[in-house]
Design a protein around this motif. Structure first.
Motif, short mmCIF file in Angstrom:
data_model
loop_
_atom_site.label_atom_id
_atom_site.label_comp_id
_atom_site.label_asym_id
_atom_site.label_seq_id
_atom_site.Cartn_x
_atom_site.Cartn_y
_atom_site.Cartn_z
N GLU A 74 -11.49 2.70 8.31
CA GLU A 74 -12.85 2.20 8.08
C GLU A 74 -13.85 3.35 8.02
N ALA A 75 -13.70 4.33 8.92
CA ALA A 75 -14.61 5.49 8.94
C ALA A 75 -14.44 6.33 7.68
N LEU A 76 -13.19 6.52 7.24
CA LEU A 76 -12.94 7.32 6.04
C LEU A 76 -13.51 6.63 4.81
N LEU A 77 -13.27 5.35 4.66
CA LEU A 77 -13.77 4.62 3.49
C LEU A 77 -15.29 4.63 3.43
N ALA A 78 -15.93 4.64 4.60
CA ALA A 78 -17.40 4.65 4.65
C ALA A 78 -17.97 5.96 4.14
N LYS A 79 -17.18 7.03 4.13
CA LYS A 79 -17.64 8.35 3.69
C LYS A 79 -17.46 8.56 2.19
N LEU A 80 -16.64 7.73 1.55
CA LEU A 80 -16.35 7.94 0.14
C LEU A 80 -17.58 7.58 -0.70
N PRO A 81 -17.81 8.31 -1.81
CA PRO A 81 -19.09 8.21 -2.51
C PRO A 81 -19.36 6.91 -3.26
N ASP A 82 -18.35 6.32 -3.90
CA ASP A 82 -18.61 5.10 -4.66
C ASP A 82 -17.30 4.38 -5.01
N HIS A 83 -17.45 3.19 -5.57
CA HIS A 83 -16.33 2.38 -6.04
C HIS A 83 -15.28 2.15 -4.96
N VAL A 84 -15.75 1.88 -3.76
CA VAL A 84 -14.83 1.55 -2.66
C VAL A 84 -14.82 0.03 -2.52
N PRO A 85 -13.67 -0.61 -2.83
CA PRO A 85 -13.63 -2.08 -2.75
C PRO A 85 -13.85 -2.59 -1.33
N ALA A 86 -14.41 -3.74 -1.22
CA ALA A 86 -14.61 -4.36 0.09
C ALA A 86 -13.30 -4.97 0.59
N GLY A 87 -13.18 -5.10 1.89
CA GLY A 87 -12.05 -5.82 2.47
C GLY A 87 -10.76 -5.05 2.61
N ILE A 88 -10.79 -3.73 2.40
CA ILE A 88 -9.56 -2.93 2.48
C ILE A 88 -8.97 -2.96 3.89
N VAL A 89 -9.79 -2.65 4.87
CA VAL A 89 -9.30 -2.61 6.25
C VAL A 89 -8.87 -4.00 6.72
N GLU A 90 -9.63 -5.01 6.34
CA GLU A 90 -9.30 -6.37 6.72
C GLU A 90 -7.95 -6.80 6.14
N ARG A 91 -7.66 -6.33 4.95
CA ARG A 91 -6.38 -6.66 4.30
C ARG A 91 -5.22 -6.12 5.13
N ILE A 92 -5.34 -4.88 5.61
CA ILE A 92 -4.28 -4.30 6.45
C ILE A 92 -4.19 -5.04 7.77
N GLU A 93 -5.35 -5.30 8.37
CA GLU A 93 -5.39 -5.95 9.67
C GLU A 93 -4.72 -7.32 9.65
N GLU A 94 -4.97 -8.08 8.60
CA GLU A 94 -4.42 -9.44 8.48
C GLU A 94 -2.91 -9.43 8.32
N ARG A 95 -2.37 -8.34 7.79
CA ARG A 95 -0.93 -8.27 7.53
C ARG A 95 -0.24 -7.27 8.48
N SER A 96 -0.69 -7.26 9.73
CA SER A 96 -0.12 -6.30 10.68
C SER A 96 -0.02 -6.91 12.07
N CYS A 97 0.87 -6.36 12.87
CA CYS A 97 0.98 -6.73 14.27
C CYS A 97 1.67 -5.61 15.03
N VAL A 98 1.80 -5.77 16.34
CA VAL A 98 2.39 -4.75 17.21
C VAL A 98 3.80 -5.17 17.61
N LEU A 99 4.76 -4.27 17.42
CA LEU A 99 6.14 -4.49 17.85
C LEU A 99 6.69 -3.15 18.33
N PRO A 100 6.65 -2.89 19.65
CA PRO A 100 7.11 -1.59 20.17
C PRO A 100 8.57 -1.32 19.87
#
Length: 340
Positions: free
Chosen positions: A142-168
């Motif tokens: 999220e921090a990296l995408l916020a630094k990029l100059p333009d044409h950054v699609p919305a919902g990138i981080v949310e897409r990863i978050e929705e398709r992830s979980c923790v499994l040690p």
């Protein structure tokens, strides 16, 4: 099920994971490709090239599932090998480059972080070995995408978050041992890679302080070594002298496990640990874990096991060494007094 398992940077922890995966799921048909855990920058960027044009026949076979480590350049590999583009893919994150500490000597580049991001987006699902690992990737992205100059699609981080979980990563069954302990002297085992991210300076400083306190202890320093060994290790060996026990990598797993069984403490000084298999194995063998109050350790161990940590950005290494030495001194005195 036919499963293709890809370990792009096959370091010890990755070997531990993939061998356990194959061993514990024998009902599936496994094809494993791995690349040595060396030449980090080239391996990160070049694994798709190495595999796509060096293992084309293997990669072109039909698979029901691809499981890849986060070091895999998955977006490029699926482009190079079209058949993989339509195969369900799971990525396992042992670590992420957003939270990896800086030594101050490396060439600064967002490349490794971008590769983690693209690989996560290329997968159908992402698994992380700890919530700390998952959270730092999402926050870092999220921090990296916020630094990029333009044409950054919305919902990138949310897409990863929705398709992830923790499994040690589960410990091997042979890790769970009866603690044998030792009478008298107090034994501390530090069992990590001999690299800067495991914080050898804190190990050196805290052990010197503990020695200066006049308490009896033996320090065992084991773990994987590489061509370049941080200078703190030789300084530690010289400074502690007779208080050093086992020194160096242990080829025999049974001998290593016996050392853990006889240790009073298994110690971490890490700047970088997303799960801490070495400490978990020590704890499974009955050693008392002493770990920093940060990283994934806040999820794994109660506050009694965690020494106070400080922000390295404000040069508080000295304070952390004092905290760690004091924690160990208390444990040593408790053993001498017969307090569990």
């Amino acid at each position: 099920m036919r499963i293709l398992l890809l370990s792009a940077y096959d370091a010890d922890s990755h070997i531990y994971w993939r061998e356990g995966l194959v061993r514990n799921l024998p009902e599936h048909e496994w094809t494993v490709l791995s690349l040595p855990g060396r030449y980090f920058s080239w391996r990160m960027r070049g694994n798709s090239l190495s595999w796509a044009f060096g293992e084309a026949e293997t990669l072109s076979k039909p698979y029901d599932l691809v499981i890849a480590t986060s070091m895999t350049d998955l977006s490029s590999l699926r482009g190079f090998v079209p058949s993989l583009a339509n195969t369900p893919t799971l990525v396992y994150f042992h670590e992420n480059q957003f939270a990896y500490p800086s030594s101050g000597k490396e060439f600064k580049s967002v490349g490794p972080c971008i590769l983690n991001l693209y690989t996560a987006l290329s997968a159908d699902y992402c698994l992380f070995n700890s919530e700390y690992n998952r959270r730092t990737l999402l926050e870092g992205a999220e921090a990296l995408l916020a630094k990029l100059p333009d044409h950054v699609p919305a919902g990138i981080v949310e897409r990863i978050e929705e398709r992830s979980c923790v499994l040690p990563v589960p410990l091997n069954e042979d890790s769970f041992l009866d603690h044998k302990g030792r009478r008298g002297e107090f034994h501390i085992t530090w069992n990590h890679r001999w690299e800067f991210d495991k914080n050898p300076q804190l190990l050196l400083d805290s052990m010197i302080k503990l020695d200066q306190a006049g308490v009896d202890f033996t320090l065992h320093v084991v773990g994987q070594q590489f061509r370049k060994i941080p200078k703190q290790f030789e300084q530690l060996k010289t400074q502690l002298g007779s208080k050093i026990g086992h020194w160096g990598y242990m080829e025999s797993r049974s001998a290593y496990q016996a050392l853990l069984q006889q240790s009073d403490v298994v110690l971490s000084t890490a700047l970088h640990d997303y799960q801490g298999i070495a400490v978990l194995e020590g704890a499974a063998a009955g050693a008392y874990p002493v770990v920093p109050d940060r990283l994934a350790y806040t999820e794994l161990f109660p506050i009694e096991c965690r020494y106070e940590s400080f922000d390295k950005n404000v040069n508080q290494v000295e304070n952390e060494a004092v905290s760690l030495a004091a924690t160990l001194q208390t444990l040593i005195k408790n053993k001498q007094a017969g307090v569990n």
